[in-house]
Design a protein around this motif. Structure first.
Motif, short mmCIF file in Angstrom:
data_model
loop_
_atom_site.label_atom_id
_atom_site.label_comp_id
_atom_site.label_asym_id
_atom_site.label_seq_id
_atom_site.Cartn_x
_atom_site.Cartn_y
_atom_site.Cartn_z
N SER A 102 0.83 -1.21 0.00
CA SER A 102 0.00 0.00 0.00
C SER A 102 0.87 1.26 0.00
CB SER A 102 -0.92 0.00 1.23
OG SER A 102 -1.80 -1.10 1.19
N VAL A 103 1.94 1.25 0.78
CA VAL A 103 2.86 2.39 0.79
C VAL A 103 3.57 2.50 -0.55
CG1 VAL A 103 4.88 3.40 1.91
CG2 VAL A 103 3.16 2.22 3.29
N ALA A 104 3.96 1.37 -1.13
CA ALA A 104 4.63 1.38 -2.43
C ALA A 104 3.71 1.94 -3.51
CB ALA A 104 5.09 -0.02 -2.79
N TYR A 105 2.44 1.53 -3.49
CA TYR A 105 1.48 2.11 -4.44
C TYR A 105 1.34 3.61 -4.20
CZ TYR A 105 -0.38 -2.10 -6.72
OH TYR A 105 -0.55 -3.22 -7.49
N GLY A 106 1.30 4.02 -2.93
CA GLY A 106 1.23 5.43 -2.63
C GLY A 106 2.40 6.21 -3.20
N LEU A 107 3.59 5.64 -3.12
CA LEU A 107 4.76 6.28 -3.71
C LEU A 107 4.60 6.41 -5.22
CD1 LEU A 107 7.73 4.57 -1.83
CD2 LEU A 107 6.97 6.93 -1.61
N ALA A 108 4.20 5.31 -5.87
CA ALA A 108 4.09 5.31 -7.33
C ALA A 108 3.02 6.29 -7.81
CB ALA A 108 3.79 3.90 -7.83
N MET A 109 1.94 6.44 -7.03
CA MET A 109 0.84 7.30 -7.44
C MET A 109 1.07 8.77 -7.10
SD MET A 109 -2.52 4.88 -6.65
CE MET A 109 -2.21 4.79 -4.88
N PHE A 110 1.59 9.04 -5.90
CA PHE A 110 1.65 10.41 -5.41
C PHE A 110 3.06 11.01 -5.40
CE2 PHE A 110 -2.03 8.47 -3.11
CZ PHE A 110 -3.00 9.05 -3.90
N PHE A 111 4.08 10.15 -5.53
CA PHE A 111 5.47 10.60 -5.62
C PHE A 111 6.14 9.89 -6.81
CE2 PHE A 111 4.17 10.81 -1.17
CZ PHE A 111 4.61 12.05 -0.75
N PRO A 112 5.55 10.01 -7.99
CA PRO A 112 6.03 9.20 -9.12
C PRO A 112 7.48 9.47 -9.50
CG PRO A 112 4.52 10.92 -9.87
CD PRO A 112 4.43 10.89 -8.38
N ASP A 113 7.99 10.63 -9.17
CA ASP A 113 9.36 10.96 -9.54
C ASP A 113 10.39 10.14 -8.78
OD1 ASP A 113 8.37 12.83 -11.29
OD2 ASP A 113 8.78 14.56 -9.99
N VAL A 114 10.00 9.50 -7.67
CA VAL A 114 10.98 8.73 -6.89
C VAL A 114 10.92 7.24 -7.22
CG1 VAL A 114 10.79 10.42 -5.02
CG2 VAL A 114 9.55 8.24 -4.84
N VAL A 115 10.00 6.81 -8.07
CA VAL A 115 9.81 5.38 -8.36
C VAL A 115 10.12 5.11 -9.83
CG1 VAL A 115 8.26 3.40 -8.26
CG2 VAL A 115 8.01 5.27 -6.61
N ALA A 116 11.16 4.31 -10.06
CA ALA A 116 11.50 3.92 -11.43
C ALA A 116 10.72 2.69 -11.86
CB ALA A 116 13.00 3.65 -11.53
N ARG A 117 10.61 1.72 -10.96
CA ARG A 117 9.86 0.49 -11.20
C ARG A 117 9.16 0.10 -9.91
NH1 ARG A 117 11.71 -3.42 -15.42
NH2 ARG A 117 13.06 -2.31 -16.88
N LEU A 118 8.01 -0.56 -10.05
CA LEU A 118 7.22 -0.95 -8.89
C LEU A 118 7.02 -2.46 -8.89
CD1 LEU A 118 5.40 -0.17 -6.46
CD2 LEU A 118 3.50 -0.02 -8.09
N ILE A 119 7.41 -3.10 -7.79
CA ILE A 119 7.21 -4.54 -7.61
C ILE A 119 6.33 -4.74 -6.39
CG2 ILE A 119 8.33 -6.77 -7.21
CD1 ILE A 119 10.94 -5.49 -8.32
N ILE A 120 5.22 -5.44 -6.58
CA ILE A 120 4.30 -5.73 -5.50
C ILE A 120 4.23 -7.24 -5.32
CG2 ILE A 120 1.91 -5.61 -4.70
CD1 ILE A 120 3.32 -2.90 -4.68
N VAL A 121 4.32 -7.70 -4.07
CA VAL A 121 4.23 -9.12 -3.74
C VAL A 121 3.03 -9.32 -2.81
CG1 VAL A 121 5.45 -11.12 -2.83
CG2 VAL A 121 6.75 -9.27 -3.92
N ASN A 122 2.00 -9.98 -3.32
CA ASN A 122 0.78 -10.18 -2.55
C ASN A 122 0.38 -8.92 -1.78
OD1 ASN A 122 1.47 -13.04 -3.26
ND2 ASN A 122 -0.43 -13.38 -2.14
N GLY A 123 0.13 -7.90 -2.57
CA GLY A 123 -0.38 -6.63 -2.08
C GLY A 123 -1.40 -6.11 -3.07
N VAL A 124 -2.13 -5.05 -2.69
CA VAL A 124 -3.27 -4.64 -3.48
C VAL A 124 -3.30 -3.13 -3.72
CG1 VAL A 124 -4.80 -6.55 -2.93
CG2 VAL A 124 -4.61 -4.67 -1.32
N HIS A 125 -3.73 -2.77 -4.91
CA HIS A 125 -4.03 -1.38 -5.26
C HIS A 125 -5.32 -0.99 -4.53
CE1 HIS A 125 -5.48 2.00 -7.67
NE2 HIS A 125 -4.26 2.13 -8.15
N PRO A 126 -5.44 0.23 -4.02
CA PRO A 126 -6.58 0.58 -3.18
C PRO A 126 -7.94 0.50 -3.87
CG PRO A 126 -5.28 2.53 -3.71
CD PRO A 126 -4.47 1.35 -4.11
#
Length: 290
Positions: A102-126
């Motif tokens: 959830s925090v990783a999705y938050g980074l990708a959505m609201f702080f996109p400049d700090v995330v180059a790639r996103l890997i989620i392991v058994n986690g969910v988009h809100p």
């Protein structure tokens, strides 16, 4: 493993690191009820290619642990990790499991400049998760533990008898055979730090997600989803035997992540980071090489 401290938004955060700091950083975000040590096996598999950094997130382990539910809103949690990503030399690859997802999705959505790639392991988009939990179906039933955790005093109940109630919750219908001996002792040390169990549960209390009663769907208000998209390449790794997060909780994810790859792992549940670390790592290596 090498310990490392960071000052993020003026507060102290502890992290475990693996690998050479000159390698590309991989920020690894744990979930509930874990801590930075949750990444040990996966990090050992990947530290020849990445500098793996696994922080104790806010309220967990040795990191900053304020009072008050308001201090655990997802935006606040993401702000901590955005500061860490910036210190590591953003943009970085971000990997999250469970609440860390959830925090990783938050980074990708609201702080996109700090995330180059996103890997989620058994986690969910809100958005898909909220729809599934509000429908009154299988995911609503599987998520009833969230309402139980939100109740006042749940932390005292879970701490009883040397955390036996927490362990029961942790292992419900899933394989916890990996959590014995030194690993179990280490978890109990982290759970037993002053105020930590309450802070960990405050993540749930601060969340606005609604859990419907089984068979009683809840109508959700219309929300603007335009800011809830993942622009960077996104890998989702899914243990198929997870009984806490069901496949329906990811239905429609492709609408929010156009560059999406999904890899499923059989004979693994919510705790696949411990059960299938080598397979998880190989999937990541293959995806990052594309």
């Amino acid at each position: 493993m090498h310990p490392r401290w960071f000052t993020l938004n003026g507060q102290d955060f502890f992290a475990r690191t693996w690998g050479d700091p000159s390698l590309p950083p991989l920020l690894m975000l744990h979930g509930f009820p874990e801590y930075s040590g949750a990444w040990e096996e996966v990090a050992q598999e990947l530290c020849d290619r990445f500098y793996c950094i696994a922080p104790d997130q806010r309220g967990y382990g040795q990191s900053y642990c304020p009072d008050g539910v308001e201090n655990y809103r997802t935006g606040v949690l993401a702000s901590d990790m955005a500061a860490l990503a910036a210190e590591l030399g953003a943009p970085v690859t971000v990997m999250g499991h469970d609440w860390g997802a959830s925090v990783a999705y938050g980074l990708a959505m609201f702080f996109p400049d700090v995330v180059a790639r996103l890997i989620i392991v058994n986690g969910v988009h809100p958005v898909p998760f909220q729809k599934a939990m509000a429908a009154g179906g299988a995911q609503s039933e599987a998520s009833q533990y969230i309402n139980a955790l939100r109740r006042e005093g749940s932390e005292e109940y879970l701490a009883r008898d040397d955390f036996s109630k927490l362990l029961q919750l942790f292992s419900a219908h899933m394989d916890l055979s990996w959590l014995t001996g030194e690993k179990l002792a280490a978890y109990k040390v982290e759970w037993g730090r002053e105020g930590r169990l309450k802070a960990m549960i405050n993540w749930y209390r601060a969340s606005t997600l609604v859990v419907a009663d089984p068979g009683v769907p809840v109508d959700l208000p219309q929300i603007d989803t335009s800011r809830l998209h993942v622009a960077c390449p996104h890998l989702l790794i899914w243990g198929m035997d997870d009984t806490a997060l069901l496949p329906v909780s990811r239905k429609g994810l492709e609408e929010f992540a156009k560059d999406l790859t999904i890899q499923e792992i059989k004979n693994a549940d919510h705790w696949l980071l411990r059960q299938k670390a080598d397979e998880v790592a190989q999937i990541i290596r293959n995806w990052m090489s594309q």
